[in-house]
Scaffold this motif. Structure first.
Motif, PDB file in Angstrom:
ATOM      1  N   UNK A  77      -2.640  14.669  -0.842  1.00  0.00           N
ATOM      2  CA  UNK A  77      -2.675  13.903   0.414  1.00  0.00           C
ATOM      3  C   UNK A  77      -1.384  13.130   0.657  1.00  0.00           C
ATOM      4  N   UNK A  78      -0.641  12.879  -0.406  1.00  0.00           N
ATOM      5  CA  UNK A  78       0.652  12.210  -0.243  1.00  0.00           C
ATOM      6  C   UNK A  78       1.649  13.096   0.492  1.00  0.00           C
ATOM      7  N   UNK A 100       0.970   0.912  10.984  1.00  0.00           N
ATOM      8  CA  UNK A 100       1.174   0.105   9.784  1.00  0.00           C
ATOM      9  C   UNK A 100       0.049   0.331   8.764  1.00  0.00           C
ATOM     10  N   UNK A 101      -1.175   0.497   9.284  1.00  0.00           N
ATOM     11  CA  UNK A 101      -2.314   0.781   8.401  1.00  0.00           C
ATOM     12  C   UNK A 101      -2.060   2.063   7.613  1.00  0.00           C
ATOM     13  N   UNK A 102      -1.585   3.079   8.314  1.00  0.00           N
ATOM     14  CA  UNK A 102      -1.334   4.342   7.617  1.00  0.00           C
ATOM     15  C   UNK A 102      -0.153   4.234   6.666  1.00  0.00           C
ATOM     16  N   UNK A 104       0.482   1.597   5.071  1.00  0.00           N
ATOM     17  CA  UNK A 104      -0.091   0.852   3.944  1.00  0.00           C
ATOM     18  C   UNK A 104      -0.898   1.774   3.029  1.00  0.00           C
ATOM     19  N   UNK A 105      -1.693   2.663   3.619  1.00  0.00           N
ATOM     20  CA  UNK A 105      -2.487   3.576   2.774  1.00  0.00           C
ATOM     21  C   UNK A 105      -1.584   4.474   1.931  1.00  0.00           C
ATOM     22  N   UNK A 106      -0.381   4.719   2.446  1.00  0.00           N
ATOM     23  CA  UNK A 106       0.557   5.557   1.691  1.00  0.00           C
ATOM     24  C   UNK A 106       1.517   4.730   0.845  1.00  0.00           C
ATOM     25  N   UNK A 107       1.268   3.424   0.770  1.00  0.00           N
ATOM     26  CA  UNK A 107       2.066   2.507  -0.047  1.00  0.00           C
ATOM     27  C   UNK A 107       3.551   2.606   0.277  1.00  0.00           C
ATOM     28  N   UNK A 114       7.563  -1.423   5.761  1.00  0.00           N
ATOM     29  CA  UNK A 114       6.589  -0.653   6.553  1.00  0.00           C
ATOM     30  C   UNK A 114       6.901  -0.780   8.032  1.00  0.00           C
TER      31      UNK A 114
ATOM     32  N   UNK B   5       0.922   9.710 -12.103  1.00  0.00           N
ATOM     33  CA  UNK B   5       1.399   9.466 -10.749  1.00  0.00           C
ATOM     34  C   UNK B   5       0.390   8.618  -9.987  1.00  0.00           C
ATOM     35  N   UNK B   9       0.848   4.813  -8.298  1.00  0.00           N
ATOM     36  CA  UNK B   9       0.930   4.699  -6.847  1.00  0.00           C
ATOM     37  C   UNK B   9      -0.285   4.069  -6.186  1.00  0.00           C
ATOM     38  N   UNK B  20      -5.812  -1.348   1.531  1.00  0.00           N
ATOM     39  CA  UNK B  20      -5.377  -1.167   2.927  1.00  0.00           C
ATOM     40  C   UNK B  20      -6.530  -1.184   3.935  1.00  0.00           C
ATOM     41  N   UNK B  24      -6.794  -3.646   6.981  1.00  0.00           N
ATOM     42  CA  UNK B  24      -6.895  -3.120   8.357  1.00  0.00           C
ATOM     43  C   UNK B  24      -7.998  -3.856   9.120  1.00  0.00           C
ATOM     44  N   UNK B  27      -7.219  -7.451   9.913  1.00  0.00           N
ATOM     45  CA  UNK B  27      -6.347  -7.557  11.098  1.00  0.00           C
ATOM     46  C   UNK B  27      -7.162  -7.442  12.385  1.00  0.00           C
ATOM     47  N   UNK B 110      -8.201  11.173   4.608  1.00  0.00           N
ATOM     48  CA  UNK B 110      -6.929  11.777   4.221  1.00  0.00           C
ATOM     49  C   UNK B 110      -6.030  10.820   3.454  1.00  0.00           C
ATOM     50  N   UNK B 111      -6.369   9.553   3.488  1.00  0.00           N
ATOM     51  CA  UNK B 111      -5.507   8.574   2.824  1.00  0.00           C
ATOM     52  C   UNK B 111      -5.504   8.836   1.320  1.00  0.00           C
ATOM     53  N   UNK B 112      -4.319   8.764   0.709  1.00  0.00           N
ATOM     54  CA  UNK B 112      -4.253   9.030  -0.742  1.00  0.00           C
ATOM     55  C   UNK B 112      -4.749   7.831  -1.547  1.00  0.00           C
ATOM     56  N   UNK B 113      -6.040   7.576  -1.477  1.00  0.00           N
ATOM     57  CA  UNK B 113      -6.679   6.501  -2.243  1.00  0.00           C
ATOM     58  C   UNK B 113      -7.878   7.116  -2.955  1.00  0.00           C
TER      59      UNK B 113
END
Lengths: 315, 557
Positions: A77-78, A100-102, A104-107, A114, B5, B9, B20, B24, B27, B110-113
């Motif tokens: 997903x990265x 910005x949220x997205x 953030x999810x991708x660090x 960001x 990895x 991360x 996040x 979100x 906010x 889809x978020x890489x979490x």
């Protein structure tokens, strides 16, 4: 298995008894804009959803940028940027907040870093002026551009775009096309589907056609056209002047059909292979009809798609 | 390599402030413009509760400050419960459904979490406004407890359970929002569930199912109630505390707070597992086969563990509490209270009903549909295999239902044996057919629902439940209530419904004569007849299921 940016091997997706994607295999090299074409129900979206890690296939192997997406989903997903068809946006966030949220999810670093990336992406899609607008207040085209910006946010090496140009005006489409080609030149691999096929042909370095879950053909636009185009060739001959004699002569040849005359131009369908066509032309040129020019009209992508869809209906 | 990895991360699930998804929603849901108004309203309500009760008690009530300050504690708890439990849970369920409905949920997928980080993100992100409003009312509670000289330990006990219960209800909302499609139903359904927890379940506790009370904060509040009323109300408190059974679990006596936290913690774990499974793979069952049976066994164990110690003290029986509360008015002397014979029938029957309902609930979670089976088979065949793993989602639930039937039978039989063997009922004995009746009810009830679900799908099963379960029950009751001559017919009609089987079995397990003669005669006959039919039907359905599964497996070759 990980030679290309996108490697698909024996991918199958079932919905009960319905086979949406039927054992397809595909390889897309790095830095390519690759198009996926097919009528509704061809299996494009199911393929895209598997590639985007939103759906587990019945079976098959998929690797993106060398990462097995079924084994290493989070890591994959990265590197994936996915833009769904009719891309939705949240109603309670502003444009910059959504991006910005997205980020953030991708660090993607601290708040300042960001924000810099958000501004950069808004600039790419020409939405900088709208950064403080609510996502829900955007037009369809602007929404598409915003979601494209979200897709670009983490600099994905593989972008999967389902109908990205739908709802865009011609200018925005052209901008999107340029943006995608620029990304591909930068090393990203872009997989894109569209119903605007001529545009897809212009945009993509290669493409494939899907129908009923099967891959019918893949390669460059010309290769696909050659493989899937009609067996009948559409030929156009231009003579010095209107020529009744040539029309009579053409009607005597059983390989010729659909003869149409428009002044000195005559178009007709010819059934035969390349060698037969060479022989036919030699006769036409030496027959004293005053042949000035000759052209073979290839099948358009629209023709190909219509043909595929009609075959679907018949079956 | 990939795991290293990920560790570098990804946000770990416990880092809530760095999540996040939490950020979100912080906010979007804590914007000063929208938060300010709501916050003001609730702070004003809390202030009104605090000052009006405290000042009124000191002025009109002539109470000392310490006593007066204790009085707003419970009303403030009610307000905080409304904010966090009701509004928070509704918000979580509704917003989750809306996210799925609008399609934006896919972006989070889809978020890489990790799946757990996403669950935690939604769990604390979606109700963040309710947490903030709750926190804003806390100064009034803290001040009340400080002025009322409530020990710090009591304060910590109450609010630790309060917060854990909040998390539990929000998880319930999250699960409802994940499973349900309709935003309004998810919102109302999850709020209704919390409402039911505080209204219906405490009543269920009076029928021996004490365990369900520990899903609420009530046991802990009741235990500490002496600190929430003026010192002059000691008599009332003592009476109330006598009514509150301590948290007994088999031979162990837990403090209420510990047992509440254990009970809620296990449920939080189970629900988190369900959500984790769904975030990891959208097509997954909410629980795996082992997880479902494990949860069933745990619930059986705690129901039994809570109920058994209350039999000898008599606290298990509803008539005891009724006698204590209304004895004087009803002409009952609480000192010479004795449970009624019908309470054996009632308690054993209810235990069976709950056990069967739990088997049905778990079956719904682990039964594969046809699509899942086809995919499972094709996957296995592609890898060259010829069998589905018994633990996999596409595998049949039958062996696991058998296991639950066995566990449930042991639990139910143990409960029945303990009641009949207690000092209260020396004149009663377990029937020699008791174990057979118990096993048959759970076997036929469990297998029938599971096999119908697995062969015919959910819609057909619901229709079958209405026609074969609800309708005979209603018709039988109408017949029985119409006139005495129709009572036997009513008993036979009611006996068709699997929902009545556990109650009928109760009369077979321990025959009592505290009922009309027609009922005493009719129930065992109807029970054995319909059980005979149900056994044949179950065997036929098992065979049908075997054939259906074989056909599905064949067509994937």
């Amino acid at each position: 298995m990980s030679a290309g940016a996108i490697e698909i091997k024996d991918l199958r997706v079932d919905y009960g008894d319905f086979v949406a994607v039927n054992d397809i295999s595909l390889s897309v090299p790095y830095g390519e804009v690759f198009g996926l074409v097919g009528p509704n129900g061809a299996g494009k979206t199911s393929t895209f959803r598997v590639l985007a890690t939103l759906m587990e296939p019945t079976y098959g192997e998929v690797s993106l940028a060398g990462i097995d997406i079924l084994e290493n989903t989070e890591r994959a997903r990265e590197v994936i940027g996915y833009m769904p068809d009719l891309a939705p946006v949240p109603s309670d966030l502003k444009l910059w907040e959504f991006l910005d949220f997205h980020a953030d999810t991708h660090r993607l670093g601290n708040r300042k870093e960001r924000r810099a990336r958000v501004d950069e992406c808004l600039d790419i899609v020409n939405l900088t002026e709208k950064e403080n607008a609510w996502c829900k207040a955007l037009s369809r085209g602007q929404t598409q551009r915003l979601v494209l910006a979200k897709t670009l946010m983490h600099r994905p090496s593989v972008m999967i775009l389902d109908e990205p140009a739908s709802g865009l005006d011609p200018l925005s489409r052209r901008e999107m096309r340029h943006a995608l080609q620029k990304l591909a030149k930068g090393g990203a691999t872009v997989l894109v589907s569209s119903h605007i096929l001529t545009e897809l042909a212009e945009m993509c370095s290669s493409l494939c056609v899907m129908n009923e879950g099967n891959l019918l053909a893949s390669g460059t636009a010309e290769e696909v056209r050659a493989k899937l185009g009609k067996k009948e060739r559409s030929l156009r001959a231009t003579f010095l002047a209107e020529n009744e004699a040539v029309l009579r002569w053409l009607r005597t040849d059983s390989r010729i059909s659909e003869i149409r005359a428009d002044g000195p131009d005559v178009t007709f369908h010819f059934v035969g292979n390349d060698e037969e066509q060479v022989g036919f032309l030699r006769t036409l040129a030496s027959g004293g009809f005053g042949l000035k020019a000759f052209e073979e009209e290839g099948s358009s992508f629209e023709d190909i798609l219509v043909q595929v869809a009609e075959e679907n209906r018949k079956s | 390599m990939s795991e290293e990895w990920q560790r570098e991360k990804m946000v770990p699930f416990w880092k809530i402030w760095a999540n996040p998804i939490v950020r979100r929603y912080a906010r979007s849901r804590l914007r000063p413009v929208s938060l300010g108004g709501v916050l003001l309203v609730f702070v004003l309500i809390a202030a009104f509760i605090f000052f009006s009760i405290r000042q009124g008690a000191m002025g009109q009530g002539q109470l000392e400050l310490m006593d007066a300050a204790r009085l707003p504690i419970v009303p403030l708890l009610v307000l905080q419960g409304l904010i966090l439990f009701m509004l928070g849970t509704g918000q979580v369920a509704g917003a989750m459904t809306a996210e799925a409905d609008e399609g934006v949920l896919e972006y989070q997928r889809l978020a890489p979490m990790t799946p757990l980080t996403k669950v935690v993100g939604y769990l604390f992100g979606l109700p963040i406004r309710e947490w903030v409003i709750f926190a804003a009312t806390m100064p009034f509670s803290i001040f009340s407890m400080w002025q009322g000289k409530v020990p710090l330990g009591v304060f910590l006990e109450i609010y630790s359970v309060f917060i854990v219960a909040g998390v539990l209800y929000h998880l319930t909302g999250l699960l409802a929002g994940t499973v349900m499609k309709n935003r309004r139903w998810a919102f109302l359904g999850s709020m209704g569930l919390v409402f039911m927890l505080y209204t219906v379940l405490p009543q269920v506790a009076k029928f021996g199912l004490v365990y369900f009370k520990y899903f609420t904060i009530l046991p802990v509040v009741e235990e500490s109630f002496a600190y929430f009323v003026p010192r002059s109300g000691q008599m009332v408190i003592q009476t109330m505390q006598e009514l509150v059974p301590t948290a007994r679990f088999f031979g162990l006596n837990f403090p209420q707070v510990v047992f509440t936290l254990i009970s809620q913690g296990i449920l939080i774990l189970a629900m988190s597992t369900m959500l984790w499974r769904r975030w990891r793979r959208n097509e997954s069952h909410l629980l795996g086969k082992v997880g479902a049976v494990g949860l069933f066994a745990w619930v059986q164990l705690v129901i039994l563990g809570n109920a058994l110690p209350l039999i000898e003290t008599g606290q298990l029986f509803p008539s005891r509490e009724f006698g204590r509360r209304f004895g004087r008015f009803a002409g009952v002397d609480p000192a010479n209270w004795q449970p009624e014979a019908w309470e054996i029938f009632m308690m054993i029957g209810i235990f069976g009903v709950v056990t069967l309902a739990m088997i049905w609930m778990m079956s719904f979670l682990i039964i594969p549909n046809e699509e899942g089976q086809v995919r499972g088979w094709r996957r296995v065949r592609k890898k060259g295999g010829s069998r589905l793993s018994i633990l996999s989602d596409p595998a049949t639930a039958t062996p696991w239902v058998f296991l639950m039937v066995a566990i449930g039978s042991v639990g139910w039989f143990t409960f029945a044996k303990a009641i009949v063997g207690s000092r209260w009922f020396p004149e009663f004995q377990l029937s020699s057919m008791a174990l057979l009746a118990i096993v048959m009810v759970l076997f036929t009830g469990g297998i029938l629902v599971q096999t119908i679900l697995e062969t015919k799908g959910r819609k057909f099963t619901i229709l079958a439940i209405i026609l074969g379960g609800v309708l005979p029950l209603m018709l039988g009751m109408i017949a029985a209530l119409t006139k005495d001559e129709l009572l036997p017919a009513g008993v036979w009609l009611i006996g068709i419904s699997p929902m009545s089987w556990a109650m009928y079995a109760s009369q077979v397990v321990v025959p009592i004569d505290d009922m009309p003669a027609d009922v005493i005669r009719g129930i065992p006959l109807a029970f054995w007849f319909w059980q005979g039919v149900a056994v044949l039907l179950s065997l036929w359905m098992l065979n049908l299921l075997r054939r259906t599964r074989k056909e599905i497996a064949e067509k994937t070759k």
